[in-house]
Design an enzyme around this catalytic site. Structure first.
Site, PDB file in Angstrom:
ATOM      1  N   CYS A  43       0.851  -1.184   0.000  1.00 18.24           N
ATOM      2  CA  CYS A  43       0.000   0.000   0.000  1.00 18.24           C
ATOM      3  C   CYS A  43       0.889   1.237   0.000  1.00 18.24           C
ATOM      4  O   CYS A  43       1.829   1.332   0.798  1.00 18.24           O
ATOM      5  CB  CYS A  43      -0.890  -0.009   1.235  1.00 18.24           C
ATOM      6  SG  CYS A  43      -1.830   1.509   1.475  1.00 18.24           S
ATOM      7  N   CYS A  52       0.291   3.270   3.717  1.00 18.28           N
ATOM      8  CA  CYS A  52       0.746   2.746   5.018  1.00 18.28           C
ATOM      9  C   CYS A  52       1.869   1.723   4.899  1.00 18.28           C
ATOM     10  O   CYS A  52       2.418   1.292   5.910  1.00 18.28           O
ATOM     11  CB  CYS A  52      -0.424   2.146   5.796  1.00 18.28           C
ATOM     12  SG  CYS A  52      -1.055   0.586   5.140  1.00 18.28           S
ATOM     13  N   CYS A  97      -1.648 -10.498  -7.526  1.00 16.93           N
ATOM     14  CA  CYS A  97      -2.151 -11.598  -6.703  1.00 16.93           C
ATOM     15  C   CYS A  97      -2.120 -11.127  -5.247  1.00 16.93           C
ATOM     16  O   CYS A  97      -1.059 -11.053  -4.632  1.00 16.93           O
ATOM     17  CB  CYS A  97      -1.250 -12.811  -6.932  1.00 16.93           C
ATOM     18  SG  CYS A  97      -1.873 -14.336  -6.234  1.00 16.93           S
TER      19      CYS A  97
END
Length: 180
Positions: free
Chosen positions: A145, A148, A168
């Site tokens: 991400c 974060c 995936c």
């Protein structure tokens, strides 16, 4: 004949010991059912410092996340294939980071890869960052991400058109919000 037999037995035993040792390093218990821990990464040539918008202490992450999400997002574990309800999510909507709620993938890019993990052919613009993962003795592209730094999964070059990519993802690293 006995020398050949001894060679084969000892060689097979040594190969088995190497495989068991590698498996033990890669699949120790994470304390969260249905998850396997990531292997220790090979030391990087030059460590890089990554900075993210959302920064919490380990205790704050543990309080915010389920044990399974914590193991995957913060310690790069992997959920077992076919264990995530998001693998069978087919409604229109958005898949977001379970750690910080950043929208990551549109359902319009989701496809059934047959791997047992939610798969997408493209993330939303600016949603993820990628880095090289060498934990299994080969180079793979790890996906995190952008906001974060939570571990989401890996991207492979065997996906469908138009990108040819397969993101995936671990289902426990995401949430889903349907759209109307």
């Amino acid at each position: 004949m006995s020398t050949r037999r001894r060679f084969l037995v000892l060689g097979g035993t040594a190969a088995g010991a190497v495989l068991v040792g590698a498996a033990a390093r890669h699949w120790p218990s994470t304390g969260a059912p249905g998850l396997v821990a990531a292997a220790e990464a090979a030391p990087a040539a030059e460590p890089t410092v990554e900075r993210f918008e959302v920064v919490l202490t380990d205790a704050e992450w543990r309080a915010r996340l389920s044990p399974a999400s914590y193991a995957v997002l913060r310690h790069e574990a992997t959920e077992r294939p076919y264990s995530s309800p998001l693998n069978d999510e087919h409604r229109r909507g958005t898949f977001a980071c379970a750690g910080c709620a950043l929208p990551l993938f549109s359902s319009s890019t989701k496809f059934d890869s047959g791997t047992g993990w939610p798969s997408f052919w493209q993330p939303l613009a600016g949603a993820v960052v990628e880095r090289t993962d060498r934990t299994l003795g080969m180079a793979r592209t790890e996906v995190h991400c952008r906001r974060c730094g939570g571990h989401l999964g890996h991207v492979f070059d065997d996906g469908p058109r138009p990108t040819g990519l397969r993101y995936c993802m671990n289902g426990v690293s995401m949430s889903f919000a349907g759209s109307t």
